[in-house]
Design an enzyme around this catalytic site. Structure first.
Site, short mmCIF file in Angstrom:
data_model
loop_
_atom_site.label_atom_id
_atom_site.label_comp_id
_atom_site.label_asym_id
_atom_site.label_seq_id
_atom_site.Cartn_x
_atom_site.Cartn_y
_atom_site.Cartn_z
N TYR A 71 0.81 -1.22 0.00
CA TYR A 71 0.00 0.00 0.00
C TYR A 71 0.84 1.27 0.00
O TYR A 71 0.31 2.37 -0.09
CB TYR A 71 -0.94 0.02 1.21
CG TYR A 71 -2.18 -0.84 1.03
CD1 TYR A 71 -2.08 -2.23 0.92
CD2 TYR A 71 -3.44 -0.27 0.98
CE1 TYR A 71 -3.20 -3.02 0.76
CE2 TYR A 71 -4.58 -1.05 0.82
CZ TYR A 71 -4.45 -2.42 0.71
OH TYR A 71 -5.58 -3.19 0.55
N LYS A 123 4.42 -15.31 3.56
CA LYS A 123 4.62 -16.18 2.39
C LYS A 123 6.12 -16.38 2.22
O LYS A 123 6.72 -15.96 1.23
CB LYS A 123 3.95 -15.51 1.18
CG LYS A 123 3.94 -16.31 -0.10
CD LYS A 123 2.91 -17.40 -0.17
CE LYS A 123 3.06 -18.20 -1.44
NZ LYS A 123 2.27 -19.45 -1.45
N ASP A 156 -1.72 -18.52 1.85
CA ASP A 156 -2.69 -19.33 1.09
C ASP A 156 -3.26 -20.45 1.96
O ASP A 156 -4.48 -20.69 1.98
CB ASP A 156 -2.06 -19.88 -0.20
CG ASP A 156 -0.69 -20.52 0.00
OD1 ASP A 156 -0.11 -20.40 1.09
OD2 ASP A 156 -0.19 -21.15 -0.96
N ASP A 180 -5.58 -7.26 4.22
CA ASP A 180 -6.79 -6.81 3.51
C ASP A 180 -7.59 -8.02 3.03
O ASP A 180 -8.81 -8.07 3.19
CB ASP A 180 -6.38 -5.94 2.31
CG ASP A 180 -7.60 -5.47 1.54
OD1 ASP A 180 -8.56 -5.01 2.19
OD2 ASP A 180 -7.60 -5.59 0.30
N ASP A 184 -11.42 -9.94 4.76
CA ASP A 184 -12.71 -10.15 4.09
C ASP A 184 -13.23 -11.56 4.35
O ASP A 184 -14.45 -11.76 4.49
CB ASP A 184 -12.60 -9.87 2.58
CG ASP A 184 -13.01 -8.44 2.23
OD1 ASP A 184 -12.87 -7.56 3.12
OD2 ASP A 184 -13.47 -8.19 1.10
C1 IPM Z 1 -10.25 -2.17 3.89
C2 IPM Z 1 -10.60 -1.74 2.48
C3 IPM Z 1 -9.58 -0.73 1.97
C4 IPM Z 1 -8.23 -1.43 1.88
C5 IPM Z 1 -9.94 -0.05 0.64
C6 IPM Z 1 -11.32 0.54 0.65
C7 IPM Z 1 -8.92 0.97 0.24
O1 IPM Z 1 -10.71 -2.82 1.65
O2 IPM Z 1 -10.20 -1.30 4.77
O3 IPM Z 1 -10.00 -3.34 4.11
O4 IPM Z 1 -7.88 -1.96 0.83
O5 IPM Z 1 -7.52 -1.41 2.87
MG MG Z 2 -10.45 -4.69 2.66
#
Ligand code: IPM
Ligand code: MG
Length: 286
Positions: A71, A123, A156, A180, A184
Site C-alpha cells: 500500500y 509467504k 494461502d 486486507d 474479508d
Molecule cells: C479495507 C478496504 C480498503 C483497503 C480499501 C477501501 C482501500 O478494503 O479497509 O479493508 O484496501 O484497505
Molecule cells: Mg479490505
C-alpha cells in the site's frame, strides 16, 4: 482528538479509487494509523456460511499492518500504453514498521488473555525478502513474550484454515495486503458486512474506527442497511478510549438485538429498518 468515528463512505459518481486513496488511505498514512485491528467474532444467533461452526469456533482478531507494504505506493510504469509496457508495484517493509506491528500483536494477544496464541501469516516460501524480515522480527520479538505460543502459516494455507478450522486462531498478525484479503474472509464468516467493524490505530496518536463495508449506494435512502457494523465500530472505539463499562454495555446490547430480534444481518433481510435496528440497540441499552 483521541479518536475519529468514520461512517461508511462512497458515491457512485466518484471514480473508483479516489475516495480510497484520498480519504481512507490518506488518513491511514498521514495519521500513521499503523495498525488495522479486525475482530472476527461470531455472535450467538448469527448464521455463518461455515458448516458445523458456531460462536465458540469463530472468535479471533486480525492485526493487519496498515501503513506500508504493497500500500506504500512504490513502483511505476515504464513505456506505459506500449506493447513493451512494464508495471512495477513495490512492497515497502521497514524494520521499524514491521516491528511495531508485530509488537502490538504480541501485546494485544497478552491483554486479550484467551488462548495466548499468535499466528504469523506471510509467504516465506516465495517472498524471500519481505516475509523473511517478518519471520525474523516475529521470532525475535517472541523472546519478550514467553507466555505467548506462536505458529507460522503461509497466507494461502491460512485462507483454507480460516474456513476449515477457525477455532485454532486467537490473534493473527500479517502485512497490509494479506491483511486486507484475509479480513474479508473474516468478515464473511462472522456474518458479513452488516456486523464487521474495524479500528485503524495509532497507539501514540489519533485512531479511527469504521464499519468494514462501504456506503452501499444501491440501498441509499431505503432504510434497509444494517447499522450494527457502525455501532460495533463505536463499541470498539469506546473500548479503545478506556470506557470499559460503556463498551461492555454496548456489546451486550448489540448481541442481544442480534440474538433476539434480527432475522438476518443482511441488508433488507433483517426484519427491521435501519432506524428500527438503531432503536432496538438503544432499547437494549436501557
Ligand atoms: C479495507 C478496504 C480498503 C483497503 C480499501 C477501501 C482501500 O478494503 O479497509 O479493508 O484496501 O484497505
Ligand atoms: Mg479490505
Amino acid at each position: 482528538m483521541d479518536a475519529i468515528f468514520l461512517g461508511a463512505i462512497g458515491h457512485p459518481d466518484v471514480t473508483p479509487g479516489i475516495l480510497e486513496k484520498e480519504i481512507l488511505l490518506r488518513l491511514r498514512f498521514e495519521l500513521d494509523l499503523y495498525i488495522n485491528l479486525r475482530p472476527v467474532d461470531l455472535f450467538p444467533g448469527v448464521d455463518t456460511h461455515l458448516k458445523d461452526k458456531g460462536p465458540e469456533d469463530i472468535d479471533f482478531v486480525v492485526v493487519r499492518e496498515n501503513s506500508e507494504g504493497m500500500y506504500a505506493g512504490g513502483g511505476g510504469f515504464f513505456k506505459k500504453g506500449t506493447p513493451d509496457e512494464i508495471a512495477i508495484q513495490e512492497s515497502v517493509n521497514t524494520r521499524k514498521g514491521v516491528e511495531r506491528c508485530v509488537r502490538y500483536a504480541y501485546e494485544y494477544c497478552r491483554k486479550r488473555n484467551r488462548k495466548k496464541h499468535l499466528t504469523l501469516c506471510a509467504k516465506t516460501n516465495v517472498l524471500i525478502y519481505e516475509s523473511d524480515l517478518w519471520f525474523r522480527v516475529f521470532q525475535e520479538v517472541h523472546e519478550d513474550y514467553p507466555d505467548i505460543t506462536i505458529n507460522y502459516q503461509h497466507v494461502d494455507a491460512l485462507c483454507m484454515w480460516m474456513i476449515k478450522n477457525p477455532e485454532q486462531f486467537d490473534v493473527i498478525v500479517t502485512n497490509n495486503l494479506f491483511g486486507d484479503i484475509i479480513t474479508d474472509i473474516g468478515a464473511i464468516i462472522q456474518g458479513g458486512l452488516g456486523i464487521a467493524a474495524g479500528g485503524n490505530i495509532n497507539p501514540e496518536g489519533t485512531s479511527m474506527f469504521e464499519p468494514m463495508g462501504g456506503s452501499a449506494p444501491k440501498y441509499a435512502g431505503l432504510g434497509q442497511v444494517n447499522p450494527l457494523a457502525a455501532i460495533a465500530a463505536a463499541q470498539m472505539m469506546l473500548h479503545y478510549l478506556g470506557e470499559e463499562a460503556a463498551a461492555a454495555k454496548l456489546l451486550e446490547a448489540i448481541k442481544k438485538v442480534v440474538k433476539e430480534k434480527l432475522a438476518s444481518l443482511d441488508a433488507g433481510k433483517m426484519g427491521y429498518s435501519t432506524a428500527e435496528v438503531g432503536d432496538l440497540v438503544v432499547g437494549s441499552l436501557a
